[in-house]
Design a protein around this motif. Structure first.
Motif, PDB file in Angstrom:
ATOM      1  N   VAL A  70     -37.121  13.878  60.681  1.00 38.34           N
ATOM      2  CA  VAL A  70     -36.640  13.552  59.341  1.00 38.34           C
ATOM      3  C   VAL A  70     -35.123  13.397  59.330  1.00 38.34           C
ATOM      4  O   VAL A  70     -34.583  12.483  58.707  1.00 38.34           O
ATOM      5  CB  VAL A  70     -37.097  14.625  58.328  1.00 38.34           C
ATOM      6  N   VAL A  71     -34.432  14.290  60.025  1.00 37.36           N
ATOM      7  CA  VAL A  71     -32.970  14.230  60.026  1.00 37.36           C
ATOM      8  C   VAL A  71     -32.475  12.988  60.762  1.00 37.36           C
ATOM      9  O   VAL A  71     -31.633  12.235  60.257  1.00 37.36           O
ATOM     10  CB  VAL A  71     -32.385  15.510  60.666  1.00 37.36           C
ATOM     11  N   LEU A  72     -33.007  12.736  61.959  1.00 33.08           N
ATOM     12  CA  LEU A  72     -32.548  11.598  62.753  1.00 33.08           C
ATOM     13  C   LEU A  72     -32.922  10.264  62.107  1.00 33.08           C
ATOM     14  O   LEU A  72     -32.165   9.289  62.199  1.00 33.08           O
ATOM     15  CB  LEU A  72     -33.131  11.673  64.171  1.00 33.08           C
ATOM     16  N   GLY A  73     -34.067  10.213  61.462  1.00 30.36           N
ATOM     17  CA  GLY A  73     -34.509   8.956  60.860  1.00 30.36           C
ATOM     18  C   GLY A  73     -34.169   8.799  59.398  1.00 30.36           C
ATOM     19  O   GLY A  73     -34.581   7.811  58.776  1.00 30.36           O
ATOM     20  N   SER A  74     -33.402   9.734  58.836  1.00 32.31           N
ATOM     21  CA  SER A  74     -33.172   9.737  57.388  1.00 32.31           C
ATOM     22  C   SER A  74     -32.578   8.439  56.838  1.00 32.31           C
ATOM     23  O   SER A  74     -32.993   7.987  55.758  1.00 32.31           O
ATOM     24  CB  SER A  74     -32.300  10.931  56.990  1.00 32.31           C
ATOM     25  N   PRO A  75     -31.617   7.777  57.509  1.00 32.21           N
ATOM     26  CA  PRO A  75     -31.111   6.517  56.932  1.00 32.21           C
ATOM     27  C   PRO A  75     -32.199   5.451  56.803  1.00 32.21           C
ATOM     28  O   PRO A  75     -32.239   4.711  55.821  1.00 32.21           O
ATOM     29  CB  PRO A  75     -30.028   6.087  57.938  1.00 32.21           C
ATOM     30  N   PHE A  76     -33.101   5.390  57.781  1.00 36.98           N
ATOM     31  CA  PHE A  76     -34.176   4.401  57.749  1.00 36.98           C
ATOM     32  C   PHE A  76     -35.237   4.785  56.712  1.00 36.98           C
ATOM     33  O   PHE A  76     -35.741   3.930  55.984  1.00 36.98           O
ATOM     34  CB  PHE A  76     -34.813   4.277  59.135  1.00 36.98           C
ATOM     35  N   TYR A  77     -35.552   6.068  56.645  1.00 37.92           N
ATOM     36  CA  TYR A  77     -36.559   6.518  55.687  1.00 37.92           C
ATOM     37  C   TYR A  77     -36.079   6.368  54.253  1.00 37.92           C
ATOM     38  O   TYR A  77     -36.860   6.068  53.347  1.00 37.92           O
ATOM     39  CB  TYR A  77     -36.939   7.970  55.965  1.00 37.92           C
ATOM     40  N   SER A  78     -34.797   6.595  54.027  1.00 32.49           N
ATOM     41  CA  SER A  78     -34.245   6.427  52.688  1.00 32.49           C
ATOM     42  C   SER A  78     -34.388   4.981  52.214  1.00 32.49           C
ATOM     43  O   SER A  78     -34.817   4.720  51.085  1.00 32.49           O
ATOM     44  CB  SER A  78     -32.776   6.851  52.674  1.00 32.49           C
ATOM     45  N   ARG A  79     -34.053   4.054  53.101  1.00 34.96           N
ATOM     46  CA  ARG A  79     -34.182   2.646  52.734  1.00 34.96           C
ATOM     47  C   ARG A  79     -35.643   2.244  52.582  1.00 34.96           C
ATOM     48  O   ARG A  79     -35.998   1.470  51.665  1.00 34.96           O
ATOM     49  CB  ARG A  79     -33.509   1.780  53.805  1.00 34.96           C
TER      50      ARG A  79
END
Length: 246
Positions: free
Chosen positions: A90-99
């Motif tokens: 979740v932390v590492l992928g947060s920019p992608f998940y947010s978008r």
């Protein structure tokens, strides 16, 4: 029971949506690659160590109790590794998940609250909120998890009770993780996020349990985080009373 089962359905709805929307794939492919790397490290280091610790703990126990407790502890081991994988994923992928979550909400509700522009001040503020959010989840885990561990001191049923408490805690953390993108865009406080979970019980309990299960399945859990992020946004869009305002 019907509402609980409805909560279970969201990851499967998310898979169907992802497959039908190629525009979303690029926000999933990179986080999956990161999850593959993190998962390889976690499973090659922690899984073997966990099995060795279980063998050492149960040495000399009566056979029928040993197999029962071993089964419970193995389940707890996989849940624990899945929990760590989600933490990193979740932390590492947060920019992608947010978008990904923004695009989903825009498509499903017609309008979405977008993340603020990436100015230095906004980045610093978002980083501070993310760190505080993780610390509060850690505090929640300690406050509930440590007393639950003491249940293991009760002979026989203690390990089973501790595992049930751990699964309930894990389901709550899963809800916090996978509901977070739409909730965080609205700058909700931690207590308000817990309130969102509580207000939508038992559907949120079903959602948390199925997501916890998915992220605890070896190998599949490498794909499960983006699926559950999508499912959490679907859940939010279904239960939100009014369209978001910009």
């Amino acid at each position: 029971m019907r509402t609980l089962l409805h909560g279970f359905s969201y990851p499967f709805r998310a898979i169907s949506l992802i497959v039908s929307q190629p525009v979303l794939w690029r926000y999933i492919a990179i986080p999956i690659g990161l999850n593959l790397l993190v998962g390889f490290v976690l499973y090659t280091t922690l899984l073997l160590a966990g099995f060795q610790a279980i063998d050492a703990l149960l040495a000399g126990w009566p056979a029928w109790i040993e197999w029962l407790v071993r089964g419970v502890l193995v389940i707890a081991l996989f849940v624990g590794i899945g929990y760590l994988l989600v933490r990193f994923g979740v932390v590492l992928g947060s920019p992608f998940y947010s978008r990904l979550s923004e695009l989903l909400e825009e498509r499903l509700r017609g309008v979405a609250i977008t993340a603020p522009p990436p100015t230095p001040a906004n980045i610093a503020r978002d980083l501070g909120r993310a760190v505080l959010f993780e610390l509060k989840k850690l505090l929640l885990t300690l406050v509930i998890g440590l007393p639950a561990l003491l249940l293991n001191l009760i002979p026989g049923a203690g390990s089973i009770l501790a595992t049930i408490a751990g699964i309930a805690l894990g389901a709550t953390i899963a809800c916090l993780d996978f509901f977070d993108p739409p909730l965080e865009r609205r700058r909700l406080r931690f207590r308000a996020k817990l309130g969102f979970i509580r207000r939508h019980l038992p559907a949120s309990a079903g959602f948390g349990l199925i997501c916890l299960g998915l992220v605890s399945i070896p190998l599949f859990n490498l794909l499960a985080v983006p699926i559950c992020i999508t499912a959490g946004t679907l859940f939010y869009c279904d239960v939100a009373e009014t369209p978001a305002q910009t």
